[in-house]
Motif scaffolding. Structure first.
Motif, PDB file in Angstrom:
ATOM      1  N   TRP A  26       0.823  -1.208   0.000  1.00  0.00           N
ATOM      2  CA  TRP A  26       0.000   0.000   0.000  1.00  0.00           C
ATOM      3  C   TRP A  26       0.860   1.262   0.000  1.00  0.00           C
ATOM      4  O   TRP A  26       0.542   2.250  -0.673  1.00  0.00           O
ATOM      5  N   GLY A  27       1.953   1.245   0.762  1.00  0.00           N
ATOM      6  CA  GLY A  27       2.846   2.403   0.774  1.00  0.00           C
ATOM      7  C   GLY A  27       3.471   2.649  -0.588  1.00  0.00           C
ATOM      8  O   GLY A  27       3.539   3.791  -1.058  1.00  0.00           O
ATOM      9  N   ALA A  28       3.917   1.561  -1.239  1.00  0.00           N
ATOM     10  CA  ALA A  28       4.501   1.705  -2.575  1.00  0.00           C
ATOM     11  C   ALA A  28       3.473   2.192  -3.580  1.00  0.00           C
ATOM     12  O   ALA A  28       3.772   3.035  -4.439  1.00  0.00           O
ATOM     13  N   ALA A  29       2.236   1.688  -3.480  1.00  0.00           N
ATOM     14  CA  ALA A  29       1.187   2.118  -4.405  1.00  0.00           C
ATOM     15  C   ALA A  29       0.853   3.597  -4.216  1.00  0.00           C
ATOM     16  O   ALA A  29       0.649   4.330  -5.194  1.00  0.00           O
ATOM     17  N   ALA A  30       0.784   4.034  -2.960  1.00  0.00           N
ATOM     18  CA  ALA A  30       0.492   5.446  -2.696  1.00  0.00           C
ATOM     19  C   ALA A  30       1.600   6.343  -3.243  1.00  0.00           C
ATOM     20  O   ALA A  30       1.338   7.394  -3.846  1.00  0.00           O
ATOM     21  N   TRP A  31       2.854   5.928  -3.040  1.00  0.00           N
ATOM     22  CA  TRP A  31       3.983   6.723  -3.541  1.00  0.00           C
ATOM     23  C   TRP A  31       3.991   6.759  -5.059  1.00  0.00           C
ATOM     24  O   TRP A  31       4.168   7.823  -5.664  1.00  0.00           O
ATOM     25  N   ALA A  32       3.776   5.612  -5.694  1.00  0.00           N
ATOM     26  CA  ALA A  32       3.779   5.553  -7.159  1.00  0.00           C
ATOM     27  C   ALA A  32       2.668   6.428  -7.740  1.00  0.00           C
ATOM     28  O   ALA A  32       2.892   7.188  -8.697  1.00  0.00           O
ATOM     29  N   SER A  33       1.480   6.359  -7.152  1.00  0.00           N
ATOM     30  CA  SER A  33       0.366   7.161  -7.655  1.00  0.00           C
ATOM     31  C   SER A  33       0.609   8.644  -7.435  1.00  0.00           C
ATOM     32  O   SER A  33       0.367   9.467  -8.324  1.00  0.00           O
ATOM     33  N   GLY A  34       1.092   8.990  -6.236  1.00  0.00           N
ATOM     34  CA  GLY A  34       1.331  10.399  -5.934  1.00  0.00           C
ATOM     35  C   GLY A  34       2.359  11.035  -6.848  1.00  0.00           C
ATOM     36  O   GLY A  34       2.175  12.158  -7.338  1.00  0.00           O
ATOM     37  N   VAL A  35       3.456  10.314  -7.095  1.00  0.00           N
ATOM     38  CA  VAL A  35       4.493  10.853  -7.988  1.00  0.00           C
ATOM     39  C   VAL A  35       3.947  11.039  -9.396  1.00  0.00           C
ATOM     40  O   VAL A  35       4.161  12.073 -10.042  1.00  0.00           O
ATOM     41  N   GLY A  36       3.215  10.038  -9.915  1.00  0.00           N
ATOM     42  CA  GLY A  36       2.652  10.158 -11.260  1.00  0.00           C
ATOM     43  C   GLY A  36       1.706  11.337 -11.394  1.00  0.00           C
ATOM     44  O   GLY A  36       1.744  12.079 -12.386  1.00  0.00           O
TER      45      GLY A  36
END
Length: 342
Positions: free
Chosen positions: A33-43
């Motif tokens: 979940w942390g990786a998904a949140a970071w990936a989405s936020g950066v994009g």
């Protein structure tokens, strides 16, 4: 010295293995979940920053600067927004695919995603700031100083990713226990280590949301889209740090005593020497009993409440301290045995 060996029957082994599996799945879900949140936020930020300033940018943006600090390369506004986002999507997809295939990415995935993400959104902010309120990309401001700051941020993000990865993937040594014995005897000269973690996904979500708003405010300020960004950054950064520290806990019991670390980095840490622990026990506690979630002070003493249920409770220096972690009974038995030996 050698570690005291486990003596378990088939049922005990299955219960112990089941607990380890549950802890592993929980940690894996939190990491995903942390990786998904970071990936989405950066994009989102990579695309949103140029679009938010579209009315104040030229049709082409300066994207490269020569040795003297003058711009010598450009891209259309749409390409400047989409190409970094596309590169980010490809990188995240490659890391996710490698992780799914079990290619041993744990050692570098966190550092890669953090450092590259910081580099991309930082570079986008620098480009927007340099081109802001310019009619032609040749008139873009020099970006040398800002890119120097960005490089330092990338290095710091890579180091943070390595530290986080070590905290997540660190494995605990075997835990000594004699099933059915509330206070197992630990032979003189032998050691034991007990380790347990607990997380609260809602606190992690609040920490991620606060951090994302703070980062967005910092980037908007760096890009010149808003004035002083600190009134936006400070409260959300504070919420993110506090929620992150309260979102997870790691308890570690050894013959030397008990350590309880907070947050993804295990800091700050509270420690009690074995000689200071008067007794250890297990209690079932709920948020209503201790006054809520997180780090609570109440008539029951200090409680770290991340989930309702069994808590490891120690009596030390005349005060009670409780932490809601799995396998609390085993830790209490080992601490009591260690105290008796001491």
């Amino acid at each position: 010295m050698k570690d005291h060996a486990d003596r378990e029957g088939p049922a005990d082994h299955k219960e112990h293995q089941g607990r380890e599996d549950r802890e592993g799945h929980a940690a894996g879900r939190a990491t995903a979940w942390g990786a998904a949140a970071w990936a989405s936020g950066v994009g989102i930020l990579l695309v949103a920053m140029p679009q938010a300033a579209r009315g104040r940018l030229p049709d082409r943006l300066a994207t490269h600067w020569g040795v003297g600090g003058a711009p010598d390369g450009s891209l259309p506004l749409g390409a400047a927004a989409s190409l970094p986002a596309l590169a980010w999507v490809l990188l995240v997809s490659a890391v996710a695919l490698a992780a799914r295939r079990g290619a041993g990415v744990q050692g570098w995935a966190g550092a890669t995603l953090l450092s590259v993400g910081v580099g991309l959104i930082g570079a986008q902010a620098v480009i927007v700031r340099a081109n802001l309120d310019r009619s032609d990309w040749h008139q873009a401001r020099s970006a040398t100083l800002w890119f120097g700051v960005l490089i330092a941020g990338i290095v710091a993000a890579a180091l943070l990713g390595v530290l986080l990865d070590r905290r997540v993937t660190a494995s605990a040594p075997p835990v000594p226990v004699i099933p059915g014995d509330p206070a197992p005897e630990i032979p003189e000269g032998e050691r034991f280590v007990w380790l347990s973690r607990a997380t609260n996904p809602w606190f992690q979500l609040l920490a991620a949301a606060g951090g994302l708003v703070a980062v967005a405010g910092a980037l908007a300020g760096a890009a010149g889209l808003i004035g002083a960004p600190w009134p936006l950054i400070a409260p959300f950064a504070f919420v993110s740090v506090v929620m992150s520290a309260c979102s997870s806990v790691q308890a570690r019991a050894t013959e030397k005593g008990l350590e309880v670390g907070f947050g993804p980095l295990g800091w700050p840490t509270r420690r009690w020497a074995a000689g200071d622990i008067e007794s250890a026990r297990v209690e079932r506690r709920t948020p209503a009993q201790v006054g809520g979630w997180g780090y609570r002070l109440s008539g029951l003493g200090t409680t770290v409440m991340l989930r309702r249920g069994d808590c490891l409770v120690i009596r030390a220096r005349g005060k009670d301290f409780a932490v809601s972690v799995d396998d609390a009974a085993r830790a209490a038995a080992l601490l009591n045995s260690s105290r008796a030996r001491t």
